[in-house]
Scaffold this motif. Structure first.
Motif, mmCIF file in Angstrom:
data_model
loop_
_atom_site.group_PDB
_atom_site.id
_atom_site.type_symbol
_atom_site.label_atom_id
_atom_site.label_comp_id
_atom_site.label_asym_id
_atom_site.label_seq_id
_atom_site.Cartn_x
_atom_site.Cartn_y
_atom_site.Cartn_z
ATOM 1 N N ASP A 187 0.846 -1.204 0.000
ATOM 2 C CA ASP A 187 0.000 0.000 0.000
ATOM 3 C C ASP A 187 0.877 1.248 0.000
ATOM 4 O OD1 ASP A 187 -2.140 -1.756 0.282
ATOM 5 O OD2 ASP A 187 -2.449 -1.313 2.400
ATOM 6 N N PHE A 188 1.865 1.248 0.883
ATOM 7 C CA PHE A 188 2.757 2.393 1.002
ATOM 8 C C PHE A 188 3.521 2.619 -0.299
ATOM 9 C CE2 PHE A 188 6.661 4.584 2.217
ATOM 10 C CZ PHE A 188 6.158 5.632 2.966
ATOM 11 N N GLY A 189 3.989 1.537 -0.929
ATOM 12 C CA GLY A 189 4.730 1.647 -2.184
ATOM 13 C C GLY A 189 3.902 2.283 -3.289
ATOM 14 N N VAL A 190 2.624 1.881 -3.381
ATOM 15 C CA VAL A 190 1.742 2.461 -4.392
ATOM 16 C C VAL A 190 1.508 3.938 -4.098
ATOM 17 C CG1 VAL A 190 -0.602 2.433 -5.343
ATOM 18 C CG2 VAL A 190 0.625 0.283 -5.007
ATOM 19 N N LEU A 191 1.201 4.253 -2.843
ATOM 20 C CA LEU A 191 0.963 5.656 -2.482
ATOM 21 C C LEU A 191 2.197 6.513 -2.738
ATOM 22 C CD1 LEU A 191 -1.071 5.308 0.833
ATOM 23 C CD2 LEU A 191 -1.883 6.218 -1.357
ATOM 24 N N LEU A 220 -2.483 1.665 -14.330
ATOM 25 C CA LEU A 220 -2.440 0.536 -13.397
ATOM 26 C C LEU A 220 -1.414 -0.509 -13.834
ATOM 27 C CD1 LEU A 220 -6.191 -0.144 -12.509
ATOM 28 C CD2 LEU A 220 -4.483 1.110 -11.201
ATOM 29 N N GLN A 221 -1.326 -0.759 -15.136
ATOM 30 C CA GLN A 221 -0.407 -1.771 -15.643
ATOM 31 C C GLN A 221 1.052 -1.443 -15.326
ATOM 32 O OE1 GLN A 221 -2.767 -0.122 -17.240
ATOM 33 N NE2 GLN A 221 -3.957 -1.442 -18.576
ATOM 34 N N LYS A 222 1.386 -0.166 -15.241
ATOM 35 C CA LYS A 222 2.775 0.249 -14.993
ATOM 36 C C LYS A 222 3.131 0.225 -13.503
ATOM 37 C CE LYS A 222 3.639 1.716 -19.260
ATOM 38 N NZ LYS A 222 4.679 1.446 -20.142
ATOM 39 N N ILE A 223 2.138 0.377 -12.645
ATOM 40 C CA ILE A 223 2.396 0.431 -11.203
ATOM 41 C C ILE A 223 3.060 -0.849 -10.726
ATOM 42 C CG2 ILE A 223 1.318 0.533 -8.917
ATOM 43 C CD1 ILE A 223 -0.759 2.446 -10.139
ATOM 44 N N GLY A 278 -1.829 -9.030 -11.203
ATOM 45 C CA GLY A 278 -3.093 -9.439 -10.609
ATOM 46 C C GLY A 278 -3.324 -8.830 -9.241
ATOM 47 N N SER A 279 -2.265 -8.534 -8.537
ATOM 48 C CA SER A 279 -2.370 -7.980 -7.187
ATOM 49 C C SER A 279 -2.653 -6.487 -7.191
ATOM 50 C CB SER A 279 -1.082 -8.229 -6.408
ATOM 51 O OG SER A 279 -0.813 -9.605 -6.341
ATOM 52 N N ILE A 280 -2.285 -5.808 -8.259
ATOM 53 C CA ILE A 280 -2.400 -4.350 -8.278
ATOM 54 C C ILE A 280 -3.852 -3.907 -8.171
ATOM 55 C CG2 ILE A 280 -2.471 -3.886 -10.766
ATOM 56 C CD1 ILE A 280 -0.428 -1.998 -8.163
ATOM 57 N N THR A 281 -4.759 -4.633 -8.792
ATOM 58 C CA THR A 281 -6.182 -4.282 -8.716
ATOM 59 C C THR A 281 -6.660 -4.356 -7.276
ATOM 60 O OG1 THR A 281 -6.546 -5.089 -10.948
ATOM 61 C CG2 THR A 281 -8.488 -4.869 -9.561
ATOM 62 N N TYR A 282 -6.263 -5.413 -6.579
ATOM 63 C CA TYR A 282 -6.651 -5.586 -5.181
ATOM 64 C C TYR A 282 -6.125 -4.437 -4.321
ATOM 65 C CZ TYR A 282 -6.595 -7.504 -0.453
ATOM 66 O OH TYR A 282 -6.744 -7.672 0.894
ATOM 67 N N VAL A 283 -4.854 -4.086 -4.497
ATOM 68 C CA VAL A 283 -4.241 -3.022 -3.710
ATOM 69 C C VAL A 283 -4.913 -1.681 -3.997
ATOM 70 C CG1 VAL A 283 -2.101 -1.722 -3.314
ATOM 71 C CG2 VAL A 283 -2.025 -4.210 -3.532
ATOM 72 N N VAL A 284 -5.130 -1.374 -5.269
ATOM 73 C CA VAL A 284 -5.766 -0.113 -5.635
ATOM 74 C C VAL A 284 -7.207 -0.085 -5.115
ATOM 75 C CG1 VAL A 284 -6.535 1.331 -7.576
ATOM 76 C CG2 VAL A 284 -4.225 0.374 -7.566
ATOM 77 N N TYR A 311 -8.971 6.011 -19.160
ATOM 78 C CA TYR A 311 -8.292 6.729 -20.239
ATOM 79 C C TYR A 311 -9.266 6.832 -21.402
ATOM 80 C CZ TYR A 311 -4.529 7.856 -23.556
ATOM 81 O OH TYR A 311 -3.713 8.447 -24.492
ATOM 82 N N ASP A 312 -9.610 8.027 -21.790
ATOM 83 C CA ASP A 312 -10.657 8.220 -22.795
ATOM 84 C C ASP A 312 -10.271 7.731 -24.194
ATOM 85 O OD1 ASP A 312 -8.859 10.280 -23.146
ATOM 86 O OD2 ASP A 312 -10.352 11.864 -23.303
ATOM 87 N N LYS A 313 -8.978 7.590 -24.469
ATOM 88 C CA LYS A 313 -8.550 7.152 -25.800
ATOM 89 C C LYS A 313 -8.440 5.632 -25.933
ATOM 90 C CE LYS A 313 -6.231 11.428 -26.757
ATOM 91 N NZ LYS A 313 -5.030 12.190 -26.676
ATOM 92 N N ASP A 314 -8.420 4.934 -24.789
ATOM 93 C CA ASP A 314 -8.302 3.467 -24.818
ATOM 94 C C ASP A 314 -8.947 2.923 -23.549
ATOM 95 O OD1 ASP A 314 -7.575 0.789 -24.827
ATOM 96 O OD2 ASP A 314 -5.536 1.179 -25.520
ATOM 97 N N ARG A 315 -10.117 2.298 -23.686
ATOM 98 C CA ARG A 315 -10.869 1.837 -22.517
ATOM 99 C C ARG A 315 -10.158 0.733 -21.746
ATOM 100 N NH1 ARG A 315 -16.636 0.774 -24.972
ATOM 101 N NH2 ARG A 315 -15.939 -1.222 -24.208
ATOM 102 N N ARG A 316 -9.155 0.108 -22.345
ATOM 103 C CA ARG A 316 -8.420 -0.948 -21.650
ATOM 104 C C ARG A 316 -7.471 -0.374 -20.596
ATOM 105 N NH1 ARG A 316 -5.725 -3.470 -26.770
ATOM 106 N NH2 ARG A 316 -5.564 -1.228 -27.066
ATOM 107 N N ILE A 317 -7.204 0.910 -20.669
ATOM 108 C CA ILE A 317 -6.228 1.544 -19.777
ATOM 109 C C ILE A 317 -6.956 2.374 -18.721
ATOM 110 C CG2 ILE A 317 -4.290 3.151 -19.629
ATOM 111 C CD1 ILE A 317 -3.604 2.358 -22.527
ATOM 112 N N THR A 318 -6.552 2.158 -17.471
ATOM 113 C CA THR A 318 -7.078 2.939 -16.357
ATOM 114 C C THR A 318 -5.898 3.517 -15.593
ATOM 115 O OG1 THR A 318 -9.010 1.503 -16.156
ATOM 116 C CG2 THR A 318 -8.470 2.851 -14.255
ATOM 117 N N PHE A 319 -6.009 4.766 -15.238
ATOM 118 C CA PHE A 319 -4.967 5.438 -14.468
ATOM 119 C C PHE A 319 -5.356 5.472 -12.993
ATOM 120 C CE2 PHE A 319 -3.973 6.902 -18.661
ATOM 121 C CZ PHE A 319 -2.609 7.134 -18.649
ATOM 122 N N ALA A 320 -4.355 5.482 -12.146
ATOM 123 C CA ALA A 320 -4.564 5.691 -10.713
ATOM 124 C C ALA A 320 -3.813 6.951 -10.326
ATOM 125 C CB ALA A 320 -4.041 4.507 -9.911
#
Length: 158
Positions: free
Chosen positions: A46-50, A61-64, A73-79, A93-102
């Motif tokens: 949690d601390f690392g993501v924050l 999310l994919q880059k985190i 697979g764990s990143i979704t749970y942590v976020v 992300y409005d240009k690509d629905r597969r991408i979500t930013f945190a």
């Protein structure tokens, strides 16, 4: 050479000794840091993501996972957990629905602003067994070791 002599020789090998000492030192330091982070009601992930979002801003999310060495697979749970606590928000992300930013929220920034100065002091206390010059030397040597290990890994995967 018999097994006992071979074992004795291996025990004195500086490469093996370095690995054992490095492993033990890492565990001792990491345990102290994890204890400190837990004292704030977070775990190290949690601390690392924050901390990543605080210092580097909005991230896909994919880059985190890659940046903090966390399985995708764990990143979704942590976020999800951090979002429920109000520390992180997702933005599609409005240009690509597969991408979500945190990104970190004001509440998340406030939390890190409160705890990071004390956490930093704790890390300074944990590493106080080395002088400033020794810390700089250790950084350079460990970086060199890590780069070499990565290079070996890269060559083996080609």
């Amino acid at each position: 050479m018999n097994d006992r002599a071979l074992y004795s020789k291996k025990k004195q090998d500086p490469s093996l000794k370095l690995f054992v000492v490095l492993s033990k030192a890492y565990r001792a330091v990491a345990d102290q840091v994890a204890d400190d982070i837990r004292s704030y009601g977070l775990n190290t992930t949690d601390f690392g993501v924050l901390e990543l979002l605080y210092h580097q801003g909005e991230q896909p999310l994919q880059k985190i996972g890659n940046k903090i060495l966390l399985a995708s697979g764990s990143i979704t749970y942590v976020v999800d957990k951090l979002e429920k606590k109000g520390y992180v928000k997702r933005t599609p992300y409005d240009k690509d629905r597969r991408i979500t930013f945190a990104s970190i929220t004001e509440e998340g920034e406030k939390l890190l602003n409160e705890i990071f100065p004390e956490h930093w002091k704790q890390i300074e206390a944990i590493t106080a067994g080395l002088s400033e010059e020794e810390k700089k030397s250790a950084i350079e040597l460990l970086k060199k070791l890590g780069l070499h290990a990565n290079e070996l890994s890269r060559k083996n995967n080609v």
